[in-house]
Write a protein that holds these residues in place. Structure first.
Motif, PDB file in Angstrom:
ATOM      1  N   THR A  60       4.934  -9.179   3.148  1.00 31.80           N
ATOM      2  CA  THR A  60       5.471  -7.820   3.026  1.00 31.80           C
ATOM      3  C   THR A  60       5.614  -7.412   1.569  1.00 31.80           C
ATOM      4  O   THR A  60       5.275  -6.285   1.192  1.00 31.80           O
ATOM      5  N   HIS A  63       2.209  -6.882   0.027  1.00 36.03           N
ATOM      6  CA  HIS A  63       1.698  -5.639   0.600  1.00 36.03           C
ATOM      7  C   HIS A  63       2.436  -4.433   0.024  1.00 36.03           C
ATOM      8  O   HIS A  63       1.819  -3.408  -0.290  1.00 36.03           O
ATOM      9  N   TRP A  66       0.979  -3.463  -3.183  1.00 32.60           N
ATOM     10  CA  TRP A  66      -0.359  -2.904  -2.995  1.00 32.60           C
ATOM     11  C   TRP A  66      -0.277  -1.453  -2.522  1.00 32.60           C
ATOM     12  O   TRP A  66      -0.927  -0.576  -3.058  1.00 32.60           O
ATOM     13  N   TRP A  67       0.555  -1.200  -1.481  1.00 30.48           N
ATOM     14  CA  TRP A  67       0.552   0.144  -0.906  1.00 30.48           C
ATOM     15  C   TRP A  67       1.281   1.152  -1.774  1.00 30.48           C
ATOM     16  O   TRP A  67       1.117   2.357  -1.598  1.00 30.48           O
ATOM     17  N   ASN A 185       1.597  -7.914  11.234  1.00 31.22           N
ATOM     18  CA  ASN A 185       1.603  -7.542   9.820  1.00 31.22           C
ATOM     19  C   ASN A 185       0.232  -7.786   9.193  1.00 31.22           C
ATOM     20  O   ASN A 185      -0.301  -6.936   8.476  1.00 31.22           O
ATOM     21  N   ILE A 189      -2.321  -4.749   7.889  1.00 27.03           N
ATOM     22  CA  ILE A 189      -2.830  -4.714   6.515  1.00 27.03           C
ATOM     23  C   ILE A 189      -4.360  -4.686   6.504  1.00 27.03           C
ATOM     24  O   ILE A 189      -4.977  -3.888   5.800  1.00 27.03           O
TER      25      ILE A 189
END
Length: 197
Positions: A60, A63, A66-67, A185, A189
């Motif tokens: 998480t 990620h 990244w997001w 998850n 992704i």
């Protein structure tokens, strides 16, 4: 002489740096905890459910970093948006601290510790789901249109599962939840965030 206003991209770079500091502390907390388990397995017995949530949180956090690139699309930055993102990141740090406290000497191992603190953990986890929803809306219609109806179904389901997990000490449910959460998850992704283009 007044200084020219910063562009949204310049503000985004500053915000990203602040978020990165808190994210770095979070990842460090998890990695240090995992290393302690490897170094001293007899001190605190590891637990599959606990380790599952540790791996889920690591994913998480990676990620999250990244997001957050989509925040570059925010056309107008306010202090409220900035504060919201900092609080969101603090909640993620709390989850990491709840997984690896300074000591678990009062408990027989990570299973005992995690189950005794599950209401806190799943309460904060549910809050991060709500924060994610708001974060998605901040990024604008073009961003949340990427997710289709699945996203709007996923949020209430995840909140319900967190509520059940907070109250249930059923080992099978806890193991099933963390396994499904981790696999979902990864799937989410790969399907939605494999590229930023």
């Amino acid at each position: 002489m007044t200084t020219p206003p910063l562009s949204p991209v310049e503000i985004f770079q500053h915000v990203r740096m602040v978020l990165g500091m808190i994210l770095g502390l979070s990842v460090t907390r998890l990695l240090n905890g995992l290393v302690k388990i490897i170094q001293h397995p007899g001190t605190a017995r590891p637990d599959a459910v606990h380790i599952g949530w540790v791996l889920n949180m690591l994913l998480t956090l990676v990620h999250f970093w990244w997001w957050q690139c989509w925040l570059a699309e925010v056309p107008h930055w306010t202090f409220e948006i900035y504060l919201f993102l900092v609080v969101y990141m603090i909640f993620l740090f709390f989850l990491c601290a709840l997984l690896f406290p300074d000591t678990i000497s009062d408990y027989s191992g990570y299973r005992d510790f995690f189950m005794s603190r599950r209401k806190w953990f799943f309460g904060v986890l549910a809050a991060t789901v709500v924060f994610d929803l708001i974060d998605t809306l901040i990024k604008g219609p073009a961003h949340y249109a990427l997710f289709s109806e699945e996203y709007w179904f996923r949020v209430p389901v995840y909140l319900c599962l967190c509520a059940v997990a907070a109250w249930s000490s059923n080992r099978r449910f806890q193991m099933a939840f963390v396994t499904v959460a981790l696999l979902y998850n990864v799937s989410w992704i790969v399907r939605h965030f494999n590229t930023l283009n």
